[in-house]
Design an enzyme around this catalytic site. Structure first.
Site, PDB file in Angstrom:
ATOM      1  N   HIS A 121       2.911 -11.666  -4.470  1.00  0.00           N
ATOM      2  CA  HIS A 121       2.378 -10.948  -3.313  1.00  0.00           C
ATOM      3  C   HIS A 121       1.523 -11.923  -2.510  1.00  0.00           C
ATOM      4  O   HIS A 121       0.892 -12.818  -3.062  1.00  0.00           O
ATOM      5  CB  HIS A 121       1.542  -9.773  -3.825  1.00  0.00           C
ATOM      6  CG  HIS A 121       1.075  -8.824  -2.770  1.00  0.00           C
ATOM      7  ND1 HIS A 121       0.047  -9.121  -1.901  1.00  0.00           N
ATOM      8  CD2 HIS A 121       1.475  -7.561  -2.463  1.00  0.00           C
ATOM      9  CE1 HIS A 121      -0.156  -8.092  -1.090  1.00  0.00           C
ATOM     10  NE2 HIS A 121       0.693  -7.129  -1.413  1.00  0.00           N
ATOM     11  N   ASP A 198      -2.340 -11.574 -11.472  1.00  0.00           N
ATOM     12  CA  ASP A 198      -2.326 -10.455 -10.541  1.00  0.00           C
ATOM     13  C   ASP A 198      -1.743  -9.258 -11.277  1.00  0.00           C
ATOM     14  O   ASP A 198      -0.539  -9.175 -11.490  1.00  0.00           O
ATOM     15  CB  ASP A 198      -1.493 -10.817  -9.307  1.00  0.00           C
ATOM     16  CG  ASP A 198      -1.254  -9.633  -8.380  1.00  0.00           C
ATOM     17  OD1 ASP A 198      -1.809  -8.541  -8.623  1.00  0.00           O
ATOM     18  OD2 ASP A 198      -0.486  -9.804  -7.410  1.00  0.00           O
ATOM     19  N   GLN A 201       0.359  -4.439 -10.192  1.00  0.00           N
ATOM     20  CA  GLN A 201       1.479  -3.587 -10.610  1.00  0.00           C
ATOM     21  C   GLN A 201       1.595  -3.523 -12.131  1.00  0.00           C
ATOM     22  O   GLN A 201       2.544  -2.928 -12.650  1.00  0.00           O
ATOM     23  CB  GLN A 201       2.790  -4.127 -10.019  1.00  0.00           C
ATOM     24  CG  GLN A 201       2.830  -4.198  -8.509  1.00  0.00           C
ATOM     25  CD  GLN A 201       2.829  -2.826  -7.844  1.00  0.00           C
ATOM     26  OE1 GLN A 201       3.128  -1.821  -8.478  1.00  0.00           O
ATOM     27  NE2 GLN A 201       2.489  -2.790  -6.570  1.00  0.00           N
ATOM     28  N   LYS A 224      -3.746   2.049  -6.874  1.00  0.00           N
ATOM     29  CA  LYS A 224      -2.385   2.056  -7.402  1.00  0.00           C
ATOM     30  C   LYS A 224      -2.308   2.728  -8.774  1.00  0.00           C
ATOM     31  O   LYS A 224      -1.227   2.833  -9.363  1.00  0.00           O
ATOM     32  CB  LYS A 224      -1.848   0.627  -7.501  1.00  0.00           C
ATOM     33  CG  LYS A 224      -1.707  -0.086  -6.156  1.00  0.00           C
ATOM     34  CD  LYS A 224      -1.159  -1.485  -6.326  1.00  0.00           C
ATOM     35  CE  LYS A 224      -1.228  -2.286  -5.035  1.00  0.00           C
ATOM     36  NZ  LYS A 224      -0.324  -1.785  -3.991  1.00  0.00           N
ATOM     37  N   CYS A 362       4.983  -7.763   1.609  1.00  0.00           N
ATOM     38  CA  CYS A 362       3.967  -8.823   1.484  1.00  0.00           C
ATOM     39  C   CYS A 362       4.447  -9.924   0.546  1.00  0.00           C
ATOM     40  O   CYS A 362       3.680 -10.444  -0.281  1.00  0.00           O
ATOM     41  CB  CYS A 362       2.638  -8.251   1.002  1.00  0.00           C
ATOM     42  SG  CYS A 362       1.871  -7.121   2.163  1.00  0.00           S
TER      43      CYS A 362
END
Length: 408
Positions: A121, A198, A201, A224, A362
């Site tokens: 991302h 990251d 997700q 999220k 993104c």
């Protein structure tokens, strides 16, 4: 409790869009919020709205307990060693920039390497790109397998003794693959590099144990994972966070101020300048309570079932291409349909009440690697059902039929 039973806690799902029941499949962008989270934040503003830490009055103490209690909930949720390793941020993007400015720009220089992938991302790409430009460090990429996944062999070939930081996704927001973080951490550490993950997700969809993963940083966003917008988490090992310089100065992060120098508070408060995100943190704490009650393993199992169920039907639609690994995917499916532009596809699906994401997500470097300008994405969460997948499949078939008739 199954998905149908869970839906009663999400007020937004019980509505019609364009004359059809809402089918919300844009959870990769943001998830919906249960009543428990909405009520927890409402209670803060209605009953004990106050600033934290500095006051000695009753409301201030209650607010401080709520705010710091949420930090402890996050610590337990990801199994950090101590609450001091949990920093509240404005979200994943803010956390990436905090480490890029406070660590990479301070310690890196010519000859050093920052290693990442083209799958990332933009939030986990641009901060490192710009840090490399500012310091003269080399910005380096792990080659991708044919399906866009990251193999350990490729990591071993890319990471060297010059590598100072590896920045990588836990779960791709485009391809839905899960990266072998624990093994990558071992490779990075063998070369003396730090590992930044990251988890935007990852944390909403699977059980996270940062001690077992042995990553140096892990970050994610509340919105999220059934929590509010505007708040996220940066986890860092204490010994590493101690070396990171704060990016924002003033207010709550101050220890002592002299005319020509100042000192900062201890972890984690040195990174939380100004009035912190009190209501957001309390909302995140309520979201964690909600997710823990369901069980992260149950959530992951349910989502993988939905993805498998959807992919089996999508493969039967002629002209539909699915990007990324074809097996063992996490919570989302990214695809294109014949010559239909993803934005047109999303618009038609919206007319049937189906919300999907369309665009470059993104991840423009990855789009170029895939040789596309954009894709559509259906992303699932704990409240989605097989019946909603069936509605999506019917919508895709109607879209294909519609554009087939238009251009025939």
């Amino acid at each position: 409790m199954n998905a149908k039973e869970l839906r009663k806690y999400f007020p937004i799902l019980h509505q019609e869009v364009n004359g059809h029941p809402l089918v919300y499949l844009d959870n990769g962008a943001t998830s919906q919020k249960p009543i428990q989270v909405i009520e927890a934040m409402d209670k803060y503003y209605r009953e004990y709205n106050s600033n934290v830490h500095r006051g000695v009055h009753t409301l201030g103490n209650i607010a401080t307990d709520g705010y710091e209690g949420a930090r402890e909930k996050v610590r337990a949720f990801i199994n950090a060693r101590e609450a001091a390793e949990i920093v509240f941020t404005r979200g994943t993007t803010s956390a990436c920039n905090t480490v890029a400015y406070g660590y990479a720009r301070k310690y890196l220089g010519p000859g050093d390497e920052i290693v990442t992938t083209l799958v990332e991302h933009h939030a986990n790409f641009i901060p490192w790109q710009q840090a490399a430009k500012a310091t003269g460090a080399t910005f380096k990429f792990i080659p991708l397998a044919e399906d866009g996944t990251v193999t350990l062999e490729a990591v071993k070939e890319t990471v060297t003794d010059n590598t100072k930081l590896v920045a990588i996704h836990h779960v791709s927001n485009v391809l839905g693959d899960t990266t072998p973080i624990k093994e990558i951490a071992q490779i990075a550490h063998q070369h003396g590099a730090l590992l930044f993950v990251d988890g935007a997700q990852g944390a909403p969809h699977k059980k996270i144990d940062v001690q077992d993963l042995d990553c140096d940083f892990y970050t994610f966003s509340a919105h999220k994972m059934a929590g509010p917008t505007g708040v996220g988490v940066l986890y860092g090992k204490r010994e590493v966070l101690e070396r990171v310089e704060p990016m924002e100065f003033g207010g709550e992060m101050i220890d002592y101020v002299d005319m020509y120098d100042s000192t900062w508070k201890e972890l984690p408060w040195k990174f939380e300048g100004g009035t912190p995100i009190i209501a957001g943190a309390i909302g995140l704490g309520a979201a964690i309570d909600f997710l823990e009650e369901i069980g992260m393993d149950n959530i992951e199992r349910h989502e993988k079932h939905l993805v498998k169920y959807a992919m089996e039907q999508m493969r039967e639609i002629e002209g539909l291409k699915i990007y990324g690994p074809q097996q063992d995917r996490s919570c989302l499916i990214t695809f294109n349909l014949d010559t239909v532009h993803p934005h047109d596809l999303a618009t038609v699906l919206d007319s049937y009440g189906i919300a999907v994401r369309a665009g470059h997500h993104c991840a423009q470097p990855l789009m170029r690697w895939l040789n596309v300008t954009a894709t559509a994405r259906a992303s699932f969460y704990l409240y989605n059902t097989e019946e909603e997948v069936d509605v999506l499949i019917a919508g895709l078939k109607k879209t294909k039929e519609y554009f087939g008739n238009v251009f025939s």
